[in-house]
Design an enzyme around this catalytic site. Structure first.
Site, PDB file in Angstrom:
ATOM      1  CE  LYS A 225       0.008  -4.618   2.965  1.00  0.00           C
ATOM      2  NZ  LYS A 225      -0.360  -5.956   2.418  1.00  0.00           N
TER       3      LYS A 225
ATOM      4  CE1 TYR B 114      -3.363  -2.682   5.765  1.00  0.00           C
ATOM      5  CE2 TYR B 114      -3.351  -0.316   5.327  1.00  0.00           C
ATOM      6  CZ  TYR B 114      -3.348  -1.627   4.861  1.00  0.00           C
ATOM      7  OH  TYR B 114      -3.315  -1.884   3.517  1.00  0.00           O
TER       8      TYR B 114
ATOM      9  CB  THR C  73      -0.896   0.002   1.261  1.00  0.00           C
ATOM     10  OG1 THR C  73      -1.515   1.266   1.403  1.00  0.00           O
ATOM     11  CG2 THR C  73      -0.094  -0.282   2.529  1.00  0.00           C
TER      12      THR C  73
HETATM   13  P1  NAD Z   1      -9.777  -7.146   2.255  1.00  0.00           P
HETATM   14  O1  NAD Z   1      -9.777  -6.895   3.729  1.00  0.00           O
HETATM   15  O2  NAD Z   1     -11.005  -6.860   1.476  1.00  0.00           O
HETATM   16  O3  NAD Z   1      -9.418  -8.688   1.989  1.00  0.00           O
HETATM   17  C1  NAD Z   1      -8.421  -9.351   2.700  1.00  0.00           C
HETATM   18  C2  NAD Z   1      -8.602 -10.863   2.463  1.00  0.00           C
HETATM   19  O4  NAD Z   1      -7.544 -11.533   3.162  1.00  0.00           O
HETATM   20  C3  NAD Z   1      -9.929 -11.397   3.003  1.00  0.00           C
HETATM   21  O5  NAD Z   1     -10.508 -12.265   2.072  1.00  0.00           O
HETATM   22  C4  NAD Z   1      -9.513 -12.162   4.253  1.00  0.00           C
HETATM   23  O6  NAD Z   1     -10.371 -13.253   4.555  1.00  0.00           O
HETATM   24  C5  NAD Z   1      -8.118 -12.628   3.881  1.00  0.00           C
HETATM   25  N1  NAD Z   1      -7.279 -12.892   5.060  1.00  0.00           N
HETATM   26  C6  NAD Z   1      -7.112 -12.082   6.138  1.00  0.00           C
HETATM   27  N2  NAD Z   1      -6.284 -12.689   7.013  1.00  0.00           N
HETATM   28  C7  NAD Z   1      -5.911 -13.873   6.465  1.00  0.00           C
HETATM   29  C8  NAD Z   1      -5.071 -14.923   6.872  1.00  0.00           C
HETATM   30  N3  NAD Z   1      -4.429 -14.888   8.053  1.00  0.00           N
HETATM   31  N4  NAD Z   1      -4.903 -15.980   6.054  1.00  0.00           N
HETATM   32  C9  NAD Z   1      -5.551 -16.034   4.859  1.00  0.00           C
HETATM   33  N5  NAD Z   1      -6.371 -15.065   4.421  1.00  0.00           N
HETATM   34  C10 NAD Z   1      -6.562 -13.999   5.208  1.00  0.00           C
HETATM   35  O7  NAD Z   1      -8.533  -6.369   1.707  1.00  0.00           O
HETATM   36  P2  NAD Z   1      -8.323  -5.641   0.290  1.00  0.00           P
HETATM   37  O8  NAD Z   1      -8.824  -4.265   0.390  1.00  0.00           O
HETATM   38  O9  NAD Z   1      -8.779  -6.538  -0.780  1.00  0.00           O
HETATM   39  O10 NAD Z   1      -6.729  -5.555   0.268  1.00  0.00           O
HETATM   40  C11 NAD Z   1      -5.958  -6.613  -0.293  1.00  0.00           C
HETATM   41  C12 NAD Z   1      -4.486  -6.246  -0.230  1.00  0.00           C
HETATM   42  O11 NAD Z   1      -4.266  -5.027  -0.933  1.00  0.00           O
HETATM   43  C13 NAD Z   1      -3.973  -6.003   1.185  1.00  0.00           C
HETATM   44  O12 NAD Z   1      -2.669  -6.536   1.263  1.00  0.00           O
HETATM   45  C14 NAD Z   1      -3.939  -4.494   1.318  1.00  0.00           C
HETATM   46  O13 NAD Z   1      -2.935  -4.089   2.226  1.00  0.00           O
HETATM   47  C15 NAD Z   1      -3.602  -4.095  -0.097  1.00  0.00           C
HETATM   48  N6  NAD Z   1      -4.079  -2.757  -0.540  1.00  0.00           N
HETATM   49  C16 NAD Z   1      -5.397  -2.407  -0.388  1.00  0.00           C
HETATM   50  C17 NAD Z   1      -5.834  -1.175  -0.884  1.00  0.00           C
HETATM   51  C18 NAD Z   1      -7.271  -0.760  -0.793  1.00  0.00           C
HETATM   52  O14 NAD Z   1      -7.607   0.363  -1.153  1.00  0.00           O
HETATM   53  N7  NAD Z   1      -8.193  -1.592  -0.320  1.00  0.00           N
HETATM   54  C19 NAD Z   1      -4.923  -0.317  -1.512  1.00  0.00           C
HETATM   55  C20 NAD Z   1      -3.589  -0.702  -1.623  1.00  0.00           C
HETATM   56  C21 NAD Z   1      -3.183  -1.939  -1.145  1.00  0.00           C
HETATM   57  O1  DAU Z   2      -4.126   3.992   0.545  1.00  0.00           O
HETATM   58  C1  DAU Z   2      -4.365   2.629   0.461  1.00  0.00           C
HETATM   59  C2  DAU Z   2      -5.192   2.164   1.640  1.00  0.00           C
HETATM   60  O2  DAU Z   2      -6.509   2.623   1.399  1.00  0.00           O
HETATM   61  C3  DAU Z   2      -5.175   0.658   1.834  1.00  0.00           C
HETATM   62  O3  DAU Z   2      -3.876   0.262   2.183  1.00  0.00           O
HETATM   63  C4  DAU Z   2      -6.155   0.222   2.928  1.00  0.00           C
HETATM   64  O4  DAU Z   2      -6.207  -1.185   3.002  1.00  0.00           O
HETATM   65  C5  DAU Z   2      -7.519   0.763   2.584  1.00  0.00           C
HETATM   66  O5  DAU Z   2      -8.430   0.458   3.628  1.00  0.00           O
HETATM   67  C6  DAU Z   2      -7.456   2.273   2.383  1.00  0.00           C
HETATM   68  O6  DAU Z   2      -7.136   2.940   3.623  1.00  0.00           O
HETATM   69  P1  DAU Z   2      -7.917   4.278   4.090  1.00  0.00           P
HETATM   70  O7  DAU Z   2      -7.799   4.352   5.556  1.00  0.00           O
HETATM   71  O8  DAU Z   2      -7.489   5.427   3.267  1.00  0.00           O
HETATM   72  O9  DAU Z   2      -9.408   3.852   3.610  1.00  0.00           O
HETATM   73  P2  DAU Z   2     -10.851   4.014   4.270  1.00  0.00           P
HETATM   74  O10 DAU Z   2     -11.814   3.535   3.244  1.00  0.00           O
HETATM   75  O11 DAU Z   2     -10.934   3.425   5.624  1.00  0.00           O
HETATM   76  O12 DAU Z   2     -10.996   5.597   4.415  1.00  0.00           O
HETATM   77  C7  DAU Z   2     -10.809   6.478   3.315  1.00  0.00           C
HETATM   78  C8  DAU Z   2     -10.877   7.891   3.846  1.00  0.00           C
HETATM   79  O13 DAU Z   2     -12.217   8.181   4.272  1.00  0.00           O
HETATM   80  C9  DAU Z   2     -10.010   8.146   5.068  1.00  0.00           C
HETATM   81  O14 DAU Z   2      -9.491   9.463   4.997  1.00  0.00           O
HETATM   82  C10 DAU Z   2     -10.971   8.019   6.248  1.00  0.00           C
HETATM   83  C11 DAU Z   2     -12.271   8.547   5.664  1.00  0.00           C
HETATM   84  N1  DAU Z   2     -13.520   7.956   6.194  1.00  0.00           N
HETATM   85  C12 DAU Z   2     -13.612   6.593   6.287  1.00  0.00           C
HETATM   86  C13 DAU Z   2     -14.796   6.022   6.712  1.00  0.00           C
HETATM   87  C14 DAU Z   2     -14.919   4.515   6.838  1.00  0.00           C
HETATM   88  C15 DAU Z   2     -14.595   8.782   6.486  1.00  0.00           C
HETATM   89  O15 DAU Z   2     -14.519  10.037   6.396  1.00  0.00           O
HETATM   90  N2  DAU Z   2     -15.759   8.210   6.904  1.00  0.00           N
HETATM   91  C16 DAU Z   2     -15.914   6.871   7.036  1.00  0.00           C
HETATM   92  O16 DAU Z   2     -17.007   6.403   7.412  1.00  0.00           O
END
Ligand code: NAD
Ligand code: DAU
Length: 330
Positions: free
Chosen positions: A150, A146, A119
């Site tokens: 990472k 978190y 991330t």
């Molecule tokens: P998510 O929380 O939606 O999914 C995570 C998945 O991992 C789930 O299916 C969960 O069951 C599985 N998991 C958790 N712990 C586990 C374990 N111990 N063993 C096996 N499986 C396990 O997450 P996401 O948003 O899809 O993110 C996926 C990856 O991308 C993460 O590594 C996150 O750091 C990275 N990432 C996310 C974002 C974002 O915006 N969501 C952005 C950049 C990077």
């Molecule tokens: O930048 C990449 C990351 O983006 C990933 O590594 C994380 O896994 C992913 O969860 C995300 O992190 P953020 O903390 O940025 O995402 P989140 O969706 O939780 O929140 C986005 C922004 O919105 C953040 O500034 C917090 C704000 N927020 C979030 C929630 C849930 C609100 O204002 N209201 C809300 O209810």
């Protein structure tokens, strides 16, 4: 090709599996997922080329057996939500650090190629007016449990490349949006609140900026790195999608037919990162990758439509998620 996708039942992983099945007829996928609260088998396509194994990435025996028989591991599995990490950091250390260590050791033992999904949050945050963006050379400075776990996992991958010659690449992506994202996350939380007649919740003043990218663009970049990335390199993925949270909420409200100010401010997230911004030029220039969703408003419109059309998918998560937020006062 045989690909092992950890965390393939989560948001980005499931979209990766779907895209792989749709676009790469020569590739079979095994998903290793613990099916935590964030994982959902229903996010996966029903296809004979996809096998789901329920298991923990920190379970060395399970991981060893699956890694032994694969060509590439794409490692998405993680605890991914900042708010949860502030409440209880331990699962983040266990899965993101120990889990990644377990994957690394299995890849090392069997000489298997790894792509590690990380991330942009490892770089900390930027001032609103800082002209700089994150690059692969930006020093690590994570803020939350978190992002620090990472960052730890990235450092382990780098050490395994240098010390053991592991064939691995890393990507650090910005905030993803799109279908199958858990309703704890910002955009789906607000869309599903509005569907439920609840006002969206904006943390603090809502001036924090995130660099939004559609999940399919992220996953296409991941395949470009697997296909053509240099071993040991870090690739940043972002689509020049900087928008502040207040604007995101206002856009969602307007798209859903409500007054754009029909939201509430709630207490801010402790240590809340102010701004993320990605310079993806290495990924674009070296690998020829380009994002296709360049109009955030239309990507958001399609995402709203997806949540309207797929209520059975998210309804089961909604009540427990809002109970958790109620306890956090947000
Ligand atoms: P998510 O929380 O939606 O999914 C995570 C998945 O991992 C789930 O299916 C969960 O069951 C599985 N998991 C958790 N712990 C586990 C374990 N111990 N063993 C096996 N499986 C396990 O997450 P996401 O948003 O899809 O993110 C996926 C990856 O991308 C993460 O590594 C996150 O750091 C990275 N990432 C996310 C974002 C974002 O915006 N969501 C952005 C950049 C990077
Ligand atoms: O930048 C990449 C990351 O983006 C990933 O590594 C994380 O896994 C992913 O969860 C995300 O992190 P953020 O903390 O940025 O995402 P989140 O969706 O939780 O929140 C986005 C922004 O919105 C953040 O500034 C917090 C704000 N927020 C979030 C929630 C849930 C609100 O204002 N209201 C809300 O209810």
């Amino acid at each position: 090709m045989k690909v092992l996708v950890t965390g393939g039942a989560g948001f980005i992983g499931a979209n990766f599996v779907r895209r792989t099945i749709a676009t790469r007829p020569d590739t079979d996928v095994t998903v290793l997922d613990a099916l935590t609260y964030a994982g959902n088998a229903a996010s996966l396509p029903s296809d004979e080329r996809v096998t789901l194994v329920k298991g923990d990435i920190a379970d060395a025996d399970t991981v060893d057996e699956l890694v032994r028989t694969t060509d590439v591991v794409v490692h998405f599995a993680a605890e991914s939500h900042n708010d949860n990490s502030l409440h209880d950091p331990w699962p983040f250390v266990q899965t993101n650090v120990i889990g990644t260590y377990t994957i690394l050791e299995a890849c090392r033992r069997h000489g298997v190629r790894l792509h590690h999904i990380s991330t942009d949050e490892v770089y900390g945050d930027l001032e609103l007016d800082d002209p700089a963006k994150f690059t692969p050379a930006t020093p690590y400075n994570p803020s939350s449990p978190y992002s620090s776990t990472k960052a730890s996992s990235d450092l382990l991958v780098r050490a395994w490349v240098r010390s053991f010659g592991l064939e691995a690449t890393i990507s650090n992506c910005s905030n993803n949006y799109g279908p199958f994202q858990h309703v704890e996350k910002f955009i789906p939380r607000q869309i599903t609140n509005i569907i439920d007649g609840v006002r969206p919740k904006l943390y603090g003043a809502g001036l924090n900026v995130r660099d939004w990218i559609h999940v399919d663009d992220h996953n296409d970049a991941v395949w470009s790195i697997i296909d053509g990335g240099r071993i040991g390199e870090t690739y940043l993925i972002g689509a020049d999608g900087e928008v502040d949270n207040k604007t995101v909420v206002e856009t969602i409200l307007a798209e859903m037919g409500f007054e754009p100010d029909a939201y509430d401010h709630v207490s801010d997230r402790p240590g809340h990162d102010l701004r993320y911004a990605i310079d993806a030029s290495r990924t674009r220039d070296e690998l020829g990758w380009e994002p296709t969703y360049i109009d955030f408003a239309s990507g958001l419109r399609a995402t709203i439509a997806w949540y309207r059309d797929n209520e059975p998918w998210w309804r089961a998560q909604k009540h427990a998620t809002e109970l958790k937020y109620e306890q956090l006062g947000r």
